[in-house]
Design an enzyme around this catalytic site. Structure first.
Site, short mmCIF file in Angstrom:
data_model
loop_
_atom_site.label_atom_id
_atom_site.label_comp_id
_atom_site.label_asym_id
_atom_site.label_seq_id
_atom_site.Cartn_x
_atom_site.Cartn_y
_atom_site.Cartn_z
N HIS A 124 0.80 -1.16 -0.08
CA HIS A 124 0.19 0.09 0.04
C HIS A 124 0.94 1.31 0.08
O HIS A 124 1.83 1.10 0.89
CB HIS A 124 -1.06 -0.01 1.37
CG HIS A 124 -2.18 0.87 1.23
ND1 HIS A 124 -2.10 2.30 1.24
CD2 HIS A 124 -3.37 0.90 0.82
CE1 HIS A 124 -2.93 2.68 0.93
NE2 HIS A 124 -4.20 1.92 0.72
N GLU A 183 -7.39 -5.11 0.27
CA GLU A 183 -8.20 -6.03 -0.86
C GLU A 183 -8.20 -7.50 -0.56
O GLU A 183 -9.01 -8.35 -1.24
CB GLU A 183 -7.53 -5.54 -2.23
CG GLU A 183 -7.57 -4.25 -2.64
CD GLU A 183 -8.60 -3.77 -3.31
OE1 GLU A 183 -9.86 -4.37 -2.76
OE2 GLU A 183 -8.86 -2.63 -3.73
N1 COA Z 1 3.69 -7.58 -5.12
C1 COA Z 1 5.20 -7.46 -5.80
N2 COA Z 1 5.91 -6.54 -5.59
C2 COA Z 1 5.27 -5.47 -4.82
C3 COA Z 1 4.03 -5.26 -4.12
C4 COA Z 1 3.23 -6.47 -4.63
N3 COA Z 1 1.77 -6.68 -4.22
N4 COA Z 1 3.78 -4.17 -3.94
C5 COA Z 1 4.98 -3.43 -4.02
N5 COA Z 1 5.97 -4.27 -4.48
C6 COA Z 1 7.12 -3.83 -4.93
C7 COA Z 1 7.30 -3.06 -6.37
O1 COA Z 1 7.37 -3.96 -7.18
C8 COA Z 1 8.05 -2.14 -6.04
O2 COA Z 1 9.39 -2.79 -6.31
P1 COA Z 1 10.57 -2.24 -7.21
O3 COA Z 1 11.00 -0.77 -6.88
O4 COA Z 1 11.87 -3.26 -7.35
O5 COA Z 1 9.77 -2.06 -8.77
C9 COA Z 1 8.24 -1.83 -4.54
O6 COA Z 1 7.63 -2.76 -4.12
C10 COA Z 1 7.72 -0.51 -4.35
O7 COA Z 1 6.47 -0.67 -4.87
P2 COA Z 1 5.43 0.74 -5.46
O8 COA Z 1 4.50 0.45 -6.49
O9 COA Z 1 6.37 1.90 -5.77
O10 COA Z 1 4.76 1.21 -4.10
P3 COA Z 1 3.44 1.86 -4.12
O11 COA Z 1 3.49 2.35 -2.64
O12 COA Z 1 3.34 3.10 -5.19
O13 COA Z 1 2.33 0.70 -4.38
C11 COA Z 1 0.65 -0.63 -4.69
C12 COA Z 1 1.38 0.34 -3.66
C13 COA Z 1 -0.76 -0.68 -4.08
C14 COA Z 1 0.42 0.13 -5.99
C15 COA Z 1 1.47 -1.86 -4.75
O14 COA Z 1 1.77 -2.37 -3.37
C16 COA Z 1 0.83 -3.04 -5.48
O15 COA Z 1 0.88 -3.08 -7.06
N6 COA Z 1 0.09 -4.04 -4.97
C17 COA Z 1 -0.54 -4.98 -5.60
C18 COA Z 1 -2.04 -4.35 -6.12
C19 COA Z 1 -3.04 -4.18 -5.04
O16 COA Z 1 -3.12 -5.11 -4.13
N7 COA Z 1 -3.69 -3.18 -5.10
C20 COA Z 1 -4.63 -2.86 -4.28
C21 COA Z 1 -4.18 -1.61 -3.46
S1 COA Z 1 -5.33 -1.35 -1.78
#
Ligand code: COA
Length: 373
Positions: A256, A310
């Protein structure tokens, strides 16, 4: 002149004030107008949460009855909208249907400026739009809402034609309360941006629905359940999840932007799931969760990735009988309370939201005539 600092994804940027919900991601706390969500989840229904957001306080018994009556009266859907719901391709994604139907509600509607009665009406109508589309696509007749059922029970009743059990209604109410607002998330921000232009309520919500649909926001729960189902048994979890990460896929239901501790909603929904979902599915979900966390902590130790809302939303919504592709639309039906409250908050103290971007394109140059390019 030095280049400005670009806040990609607006992470950490404060763009306004809100008195609606407070997300304290570092300690995993979420409060709605000062009330902890653990407390709210134990005591209130969706309508009470909506009242809290729209009017600032939890309702008294008399205010609650009045709100329920007003929402019941607001449930009539215009004919042209029902015709569109019936005419949409049956293979439309329900989020596409919702986006279209909310937009259609705004067409020809003289009362579309955001105010209390308009937001109440749209919130009351949302589950009806969803149930109507869902039944039409299954070749079934529309079931009108019942005056004696609350918002959550009516939704399940209109979808299935059967009155839900008290446990199903309770579970859906807790879900609807927990998901009803969450600070300046992407869809709420989208709604506020549109509201800030003095556009109408239906345009704001149409934009919000579009933003919620994406898997990085609200589109994850069906994918989380698909993942649990694809893993099938707990012995497969590690291999399956490592293979997904090796393909650079994201594990749905984890991580998150705001929470660097456990998402408090996940904790409440996990406990709820234990009581309402089939024991076999709950055990599988828990072991998938534990394996996912272990692998993510190992592969991204700096990121502090935890279960998000989720993951167990998927399990709960499945347990109350919803089809997977209705998960995100049901999230939208809940977030409608928060979106509309944010829109009211935006218009009450508006300033056009118009950020800036650092230009990184070509330097000034002259246009050549078309034959000389
Ligand atoms: N699975 C795999 N890797 C993940 C992850 C996950 N669920 N969540 C974060 N990461 C990794 C990313 O790949 C990234 O690694 P990298 O820098 O090597 O590419 C790192 O952790 C940071 O992720 P980032 O997307 O920058 O973090 P964020 O804070 O912007 O992202 C989300 C938050 C929700 C977009 C992200 O955790 C995600 O994509 N989760 C899966 C989708 C999901 O459950 N969505 C519902 C949200 S409530």
């Amino acid at each position: 002149m030095s280049a400005p600092i670009v806040a990609k994804g607006l992470e950490g940027v404060v763009v306004g004030n809100t008195a609606l919900s407070r997300v304290e991601g570092q300690i995993g706390r979420l409060t709605f107008r000062g009330y902890d969500i653990h407390d709210l989840a134990r005591h209130i229904t969706f309508e009470e949460a909506a009242h809290l957001f729209w009017k600032g306080e939890l309702p008294t018994r008399a205010q609650y009855d009045d709100l329920k009556m007003q929402m019941a009266h607001a449930r009539m859907i215009p004919n042209h909208v029902m015709q569109i719901a019936r005419g949409l391709p049956k293979n439309s994604e329900p989020m596409d249907a919702l986006r279209t139907l909310v937009s259609a509600l705004g067409a020809g509607n003289p009362l579309k400026q955001p105010d209390l009665s308009a937001v109440m009406m749209l919130t009351a109508q949302t589950p009806i739009l969803l149930a109507a589309f869902d039944r039409y696509r299954r070749g079934l007749e529309f079931i009108p809402p019942r005056g004696d059922l609350d918002h959550a029970a009516n939704y399940l009743y209109m979808l299935s034609g059967t009155e839900p059990t008290a446990a199903q209604t309770r579970a859906l109410n807790v879900y609807l309360v927990l998901l009803s607002d969450h600070g300046l998330n992407a869809s709420t921000f989208a709604a506020r941006v549109i509201a800030s232009t003095w556009s109408d309520l239906y345009s704001c919500i149409t934009g919000a629905v579009g933003a919620l649909k994406g898997p990085l926001h609200g589109g994850a729960p069906s994918r989380a359940l698909e993942m649990i189902e694809a893993i099938g048994k707990k012995e497969n979890a590690e291999t399956w999840m490592r293979a997904a990460l090796a393909k650079k896929e994201r594990l749905m239901g984890f991580g998150h932007r705001m929470y660097k501790a456990e998402d408090p909603r996940a904790e409440i929904l996990r406990d709820l799931a234990r009581g309402v979902c089939a024991p076999q599915l709950f055990e599988l979900a828990q072991s998938v969760e534990q394996t996912g966390l272990q692998i993510l902590h190992e592969s991204k130790p700096a990121e502090r990735i935890y279960t998000n809302v989720e993951f167990y939303s998927a399990v709960i919504l499945h347990a109350v009988g919803l089809a997977k592709d209705m998960f995100t639309p049901t999230f939208a039906a809940s977030r409608m309370a928060g979106w509309t409250a944010h829109i009211l908050e935006q218009v009450a103290d508006n300033r056009l939201i118009r950020p800036d971007a650092e230009y990184v394109g070509p330097a000034p140059r002259a246009v050549k005539a078309i034959d000389q390019r």
